[in-house]
Every structure is written in structure tokens, then in C-alpha cells.
Design a protein around this motif. Structure first.
Motif, PDB file in Angstrom:
ATOM      1  N   LEU A   1      49.680 -39.569  34.350  1.00  0.00           N
ATOM      2  CA  LEU A   1      49.217 -38.238  34.912  1.00  0.00           C
ATOM      3  C   LEU A   1      50.252 -37.642  36.005  1.00  0.00           C
ATOM      4  O   LEU A   1      50.400 -36.863  35.951  1.00  0.00           O
ATOM      5  CB  LEU A   1      47.639 -38.306  35.207  1.00  0.00           C
ATOM      6  CG  LEU A   1      46.651 -38.323  33.902  1.00  0.00           C
ATOM      7  CD1 LEU A   1      45.386 -38.470  34.559  1.00  0.00           C
ATOM      8  CD2 LEU A   1      46.719 -37.337  33.123  1.00  0.00           C
ATOM      9  N   VAL A   2      50.279 -38.576  36.618  1.00  0.00           N
ATOM     10  CA  VAL A   2      51.283 -38.313  37.963  1.00  0.00           C
ATOM     11  C   VAL A   2      52.573 -37.900  37.441  1.00  0.00           C
ATOM     12  O   VAL A   2      53.184 -36.857  37.953  1.00  0.00           O
ATOM     13  CB  VAL A   2      51.296 -39.551  38.889  1.00  0.00           C
ATOM     14  CG1 VAL A   2      52.399 -39.305  39.788  1.00  0.00           C
ATOM     15  CG2 VAL A   2      50.046 -39.627  39.553  1.00  0.00           C
ATOM     16  N   TRP A   3      53.191 -38.745  36.659  1.00  0.00           N
ATOM     17  CA  TRP A   3      54.725 -38.640  35.959  1.00  0.00           C
ATOM     18  C   TRP A   3      54.390 -37.188  35.228  1.00  0.00           C
ATOM     19  O   TRP A   3      55.466 -36.335  35.223  1.00  0.00           O
ATOM     20  CB  TRP A   3      55.322 -39.665  35.423  1.00  0.00           C
ATOM     21  CG  TRP A   3      55.541 -40.746  36.019  1.00  0.00           C
ATOM     22  CD1 TRP A   3      55.016 -41.643  36.538  1.00  0.00           C
ATOM     23  CD2 TRP A   3      57.063 -40.653  37.034  1.00  0.00           C
ATOM     24  NE1 TRP A   3      55.961 -42.396  37.492  1.00  0.00           N
ATOM     25  CE2 TRP A   3      56.955 -41.704  37.765  1.00  0.00           C
ATOM     26  CE3 TRP A   3      57.934 -39.791  36.809  1.00  0.00           C
ATOM     27  CZ2 TRP A   3      58.161 -42.126  38.266  1.00  0.00           C
ATOM     28  CZ3 TRP A   3      59.060 -39.920  37.668  1.00  0.00           C
ATOM     29  CH2 TRP A   3      59.170 -41.165  38.504  1.00  0.00           C
ATOM     30  N   LEU A   4      53.405 -37.027  34.396  1.00  0.00           N
ATOM     31  CA  LEU A   4      53.405 -35.644  33.595  1.00  0.00           C
ATOM     32  C   LEU A   4      53.180 -34.493  34.661  1.00  0.00           C
ATOM     33  O   LEU A   4      53.880 -33.396  34.473  1.00  0.00           O
ATOM     34  CB  LEU A   4      52.233 -35.678  32.593  1.00  0.00           C
ATOM     35  CG  LEU A   4      52.196 -34.592  32.033  1.00  0.00           C
ATOM     36  CD1 LEU A   4      53.063 -34.721  30.881  1.00  0.00           C
ATOM     37  CD2 LEU A   4      50.727 -34.672  30.993  1.00  0.00           C
ATOM     38  N   ILE A   5      52.526 -34.567  35.755  1.00  0.00           N
ATOM     39  CA  ILE A   5      52.479 -33.513  36.854  1.00  0.00           C
ATOM     40  C   ILE A   5      53.819 -33.160  37.435  1.00  0.00           C
ATOM     41  O   ILE A   5      53.993 -31.900  37.350  1.00  0.00           O
ATOM     42  CB  ILE A   5      51.347 -33.698  37.753  1.00  0.00           C
ATOM     43  CG1 ILE A   5      50.053 -33.657  37.273  1.00  0.00           C
ATOM     44  CG2 ILE A   5      51.497 -32.641  38.853  1.00  0.00           C
ATOM     45  CD1 ILE A   5      48.844 -34.256  38.175  1.00  0.00           C
TER      46      ILE A   5
END
Length: 83
Positions: free
Chosen positions: A15-19
Motif C-alpha cells: 500500500l505504501v509503495w502503491l501510494i
């Protein structure tokens, strides 16, 4: 390694890298994607160095790798429906 036990860290990394992934509609997508790819590379190198002390860094970065693959697949695979 216990992937099921640490699956929440994989999900958080994803989720962090996707954001922070660049948006496809951005006019500077190429530059931003290069910066994103370089940051992930340095994160992989850093997590391999500290994997013995903090294995959670590995699982967080593994989520980042999955996010990178998702971003690449989203950009390259197009599905269109014609009427």
C-alpha cells in the motif's frame, strides 16, 4: 521465512509503495517512474543489509516489489471492450 505470519507487513509495504507510485496521467511520468524504480532498488539493497536484524524490512520491501509489478502491469496491459 514465515510469509503468512508477516503478511500484514507485506500488505502495508504494498500500500505504501502503491501510494507513492507515479500516476500514469502525469506529464512527467517517465522521470517519476525512474525515481520510483531507483528508490525501490535502494530499498531492496538496504533491506538485504539489515535482513538478519530486522526481517520486517524485507517483508515491507517485498510488498514494494509486488506494488512495482502491479504498477508495471497496470501501465502495460490494456483491456478494452468494443461494442
Amino acid at each position: 521465512m514465515e510469509f503468512i505470519k508477516n503478511s500484514n507487513f507485506i500488505l502495508m509495504g504494498f500500500l505504501v509503495w502503491l501510494i507513492i507510485a507515479p500516476r500514469a496521467a502525469s506529464p512527467r511520468y517517465g522521470e517519476l517512474f525512474l525515481a520510483y524504480m531507483t528508490a525501490l532498488l535502494f530499498s531492496l539493497i538496504g533491506s538485504s543489509e539489515i535482513m538478519m536484524q530486522k526481517p520486517i524490512a524485507f517483508f515491507f520491501t517485498l510488498g514494494g516489489v509486488l506494488a512495482f509489478c502491479y504498477v508495471v502491469a497496470r501501465k502495460t496491459i490494456r483491456i478494452t471492450i468494443r461494442k
